[in-house]
Enzyme design. Structure first.
Site, PDB file in Angstrom:
ATOM      1  N   SER A 243       0.857  -1.189   0.000  1.00 11.41           N
ATOM      2  CA  SER A 243       0.000   0.000   0.000  1.00 11.41           C
ATOM      3  C   SER A 243       0.889   1.234   0.000  1.00 11.41           C
ATOM      4  O   SER A 243       1.986   1.209   0.571  1.00 11.41           O
ATOM      5  CB  SER A 243      -0.882   0.032   1.243  1.00 11.41           C
ATOM      6  OG  SER A 243      -0.094   0.315   2.388  1.00 11.41           O
ATOM      7  N   ASP A 244       0.437   2.334  -0.602  1.00 12.08           N
ATOM      8  CA  ASP A 244       1.118   3.593  -0.343  1.00 12.08           C
ATOM      9  C   ASP A 244       0.959   3.830   1.161  1.00 12.08           C
ATOM     10  O   ASP A 244       0.052   3.287   1.802  1.00 12.08           O
ATOM     11  CB  ASP A 244       0.540   4.740  -1.174  1.00 12.08           C
ATOM     12  CG  ASP A 244       1.518   5.919  -1.247  1.00 12.08           C
ATOM     13  OD1 ASP A 244       2.466   5.977  -0.423  1.00 12.08           O
ATOM     14  OD2 ASP A 244       1.337   6.800  -2.101  1.00 12.08           O
ATOM     15  N   TRP A 245       1.840   4.657   1.699  1.00 14.05           N
ATOM     16  CA  TRP A 245       1.910   4.811   3.150  1.00 14.05           C
ATOM     17  C   TRP A 245       0.575   5.360   3.711  1.00 14.05           C
ATOM     18  O   TRP A 245       0.196   6.483   3.406  1.00 14.05           O
ATOM     19  CB  TRP A 245       3.102   5.689   3.513  1.00 14.05           C
ATOM     20  CG  TRP A 245       4.381   4.910   3.725  1.00 14.05           C
ATOM     21  CD1 TRP A 245       5.246   5.051   4.771  1.00 14.05           C
ATOM     22  CD2 TRP A 245       4.950   3.869   2.913  1.00 14.05           C
ATOM     23  NE1 TRP A 245       6.302   4.158   4.658  1.00 14.05           N
ATOM     24  CE2 TRP A 245       6.137   3.418   3.541  1.00 14.05           C
ATOM     25  CE3 TRP A 245       4.563   3.225   1.737  1.00 14.05           C
ATOM     26  CZ2 TRP A 245       6.939   2.386   3.018  1.00 14.05           C
ATOM     27  CZ3 TRP A 245       5.365   2.203   1.217  1.00 14.05           C
ATOM     28  CH2 TRP A 245       6.522   1.813   1.863  1.00 14.05           C
TER      29      TRP A 245
END
Ligand code: BGC
Length: 680
Positions: A243-245
């Protein structure tokens, strides 16, 4: 099952055996993990790594930003090579430099003990207002694909995982955590997916980062259609998704597991133990989904050599002269000469006595005093940086006087542009203006009255308006954010040691309202939803179709020499489905200095049942030529290069009829053209 092994025993476990088949190693480790351990492996810790499982010797898998150099810490203690921004690298149109960059940055990732680089970022330039335009490559899917493939191959040549991001349609920063990009299937297929797909099919990318935004209503991290069906199913991706952060913030645990999100970063939120157990017990996701997610992560752990003897994996290195030389080469080749009236550039070091150097960006450095400078996650901390002024002074040493008084100077250079502050070229927000800051415009206008040879060098990472000042200056050089060696690269172009050979990878519009995403609030920045109403008419496809003159077109860039194009040959004029079409063209350096030309081939479908772009880039080649030298450039086209995505039958098709082959030096400077007929 739950054995705790000693170090010696771990050494003898099959997954540790590098001579064993990769998939056997993967299954061995997967089979030893308990379900709780699989939950544990599904999310990160300490910002940049996975959790270890000590009883089995499972080590943390470590990943760092970013796209312009590795950044192992935010405390600035560990220095690394700062490469030019991705838009500059793309402007070289030189896939070899993308590869060299990838390899070099991966050596630095290895040297700091990590396993994955959170790069490259390959979202399409949909609007020049995107705060992250500098971090991405281009508005064109074909150029995007060629450069992305080369970058991923370079990175992974060192057995470091590339993490291709942000999948997908993260084309703006405004509302990035919640907005839904409403995009047609045709635009996805023709514009937004191709480069991502090619990194899987042609470069075997080992990781993809999901986007923050929703795509047609569903968040990237729980998008079954994008992840399970397309990426893993259709394209055969064998790597893992991350996932993106904090991109999972508004998602659902089981939704992410089912979609194929292997790793939630930076810490467990949706994938925390209690949520995972609850969703699993309630049957919201099956063990097969979980196993597949973990299997992928383990596979990449093995691919990067996490359990292999150090001697068996490529050696790392950091801040080497070789890496710095690559940074400099990219900076030089990425510089785009936009205007050069009366050949005012290059400056002749033997004739010129005095130059004035002005403008806020003359001292530009990425790393300022502000801790958060650098434009967001792509920042890294180099051991040194050469500012434009430092580069010029070094070049001029004892030969040309450098002052700040334009009226006394033979030439004045103004370093204008933006920086990485919020609202400029920075992550987290889109740009707050398309214009240069007003004090810079005033400076340019005032200076050009005082010095007849005023040269503007832009340090920025996205198109800006120039209408209010461009006519009053003699030259404009787009130097982007050129990395730690930028000052030297700029000086080398200004004084003609390097003949500029970069070309724009994004259209520079005259005014923002000419740009396809800037029709209304609905199309940018939207609200809950942003509508990609322009469909496939992104960038030059829009400017061509609507007959709008850009300030500078896609593919444009001047040189200190001239090139001529002759003898366009196409080996057949009637094409059947399996045929390859061979196109050749002779390109001559017709000027007096050596230089590089980027020869571009576009295809136009003359008759079509649906609206198609006037032209689409299908091939390009950068050729080096001495004065008077001619080279024959060869291109091969296939049926696929003539096709479009037909939404009625949901597939790519080619329609019978005439196609034009257009060859030239920019999207608006077609030098030669020929025709072929597709007869199926
Ligand atoms: C960015 C990513 C980056 C990540 C980790 C996010 O905010 O969108 O590109 O890799 O942070 O820093």
């Amino acid at each position: 099952m739950n054995n705790t092994y000693s170090e010696e025993e771990i050494e003898r476990l099959p997954f540790m055996d590098k001579n064993l088949d990769l998939e056997k190693r993967v299954e061995d480790l997967l089979g030893r993990l308990t379900i709780e351990e699989k939950f544990k492996l599904s999310s990160g810790r300490f910002m940049w790594q996975t959790k270890p499982i000590k009883r089995l010797g499972v080590k943390p898998f470590i990943m760092y930003d970013g796209p312009h150099g590795v950044r192992p810490d935010t405390m600035r203690e560990i220095k690394s090579t700062y490469f030019p921004s991705a838009i500059c690298r793309a402007a070289t149109w030189n896939p070899k430099l993308s590869y060299d960059f990838g390899k070099a940055v991966a050596e630095e990732v290895r040297e700091v003990g990590a396993h994955m680089l959170l790069a490259p970022g390959i979202n399409i330039h949909r609007t020049p207002m995107n705060g992250r335009t500098f971090e991405y490559q281009t508005e064109d899917p074909y150029l995007n694909k060629v450069l992305a493939v080369a970058t991923v191959k370079g990175i992974q040549s060192q057995r470091i995982a590339a993490c291709v991001k942000h999948f997908i349609c993260n084309n703006q920063e405004t509302n990035r955590l919640t907005v839904s990009s409403e995009v047609s299937e045709r635009a996805l297929q023709e514009m937004y997916l191709p480069a991502f797909k090619a990194t899987v099919l042609e470069a075997d990318a080992w990781s993809f980062m999901t986007c923050y935004n929703k795509v047609n209503g569903i968040y990237g991290s729980e998008n079954i259609n994008l992840l399970r069906e397309r990426l893993m199913g259709e394209w055969g991706f064998r790597g893992f998704t991350v996932s993106d952060w904090n991109a999972t913030a508004f998602t659902n645990t089981a939704g992410c597991v089912k979609a194929g999100l292997s790793l939630e970063m930076p810490t467990a939120k949706k994938y925390n133990k209690s949520k995972m157990i609850k969703a699993f017990r309630e049957g919201q996701f099956g063990v097969d989904n979980l196993n597949d997610n973990i299997r992928r992560l383990i596979r990449v752990m093995l691919l990067v050599g996490l359990y292999d003897d150090e001697k068996a994996i490529p050696k790392g290195s950091r801040n080497t002269p070789e890496h710095q030389a690559i940074a400099r080469k990219i900076a030089e080749e990425g510089i785009v000469l936009l205007k050069n009236e009366n050949a005012s550039l290059p400056l002749n070091i033997n004739k010129i006595k005095k130059i004035a150097v002005l403008g806020p960006n003359k001292n530009y450095k990425l790393v300022g005093d502000d801790f958060l400078s650098g434009g967001g996650s792509s920042v890294n901390f180099p051991p040194y940086e050469i500012s434009p002024l430092e580069g010029l002074k070094e070049k001029c040493l004892n030969r040309v006087e450098v002052t700040n008084v334009p009226s006394e100077a033979d030439a004045t250079i103004i370093f204008a542009g933006l920086n990485h502050d919020s609202g400029k070229d920075a992550e987290g927000e889109d740009k707050n203006s398309f214009e240069l800051p007003s004090e810079q415009i005033e400076l340019i206008q005032k200076t050009s009255k005082e010095c007849s040879n005023t040269i503007i060098v832009l340090i920025n990472g996205s198109p800006i308006a120039m209408n209010s000042w461009i006519d009053s200056v003699s030259s404009v050089v787009e130097a982007w954010y050129g990395g730690m060696e930028a000052g030297k690269a700029i000086a080398s172009v200004i004084f003609g040691d390097t003949n500029p050979s970069g070309k724009l990878t994004i259209t520079f519009p005259k005014r923002l309202s000419d740009s396809p995403a800037h029709v209304s609030k609905r199309t940018f920045p939207g609200d809950d939803k942003v509508y990609y109403d322009e469909g496939i008419f992104v960038g030059y496809r829009h400017f061509d179709a609507r007959d709008i003159a850009p300030l500078f077109p896609f593919g444009f860039g001047l040189s200190y020499t001239t090139f001529s194009y002759e003898n366009l040959m196409i080996d057949k004029n009637k094409i059947r489905s399996d045929d390859e079409i061979k196109v050749s063209v002779d390109v001559t350096n017709s000027g007096s200095v050596e230089g590089k030309e980027i020869v571009q081939l576009y295809v136009q479908d003359v008759e079509s049942s649906v609206e198609r772009p006037i032209k689409e880039l299908k091939r390009f080649e950068k050729v080096f030529l001495h004065p008077n030298e001619t080279k024959t450039v060869l291109f091969e086209l296939k049926k696929e290069d003539l096709s479009f995505y037909n939404e009625t039958v949901n597939s790519w098709i080619v329609e019978n009829g005439t196609f034009k082959i257009l060859v030239g030096s920019s999207s608006r400077d077609i030098q030669l053209q020929g025709e072929i007929e597709y007869i199926g």
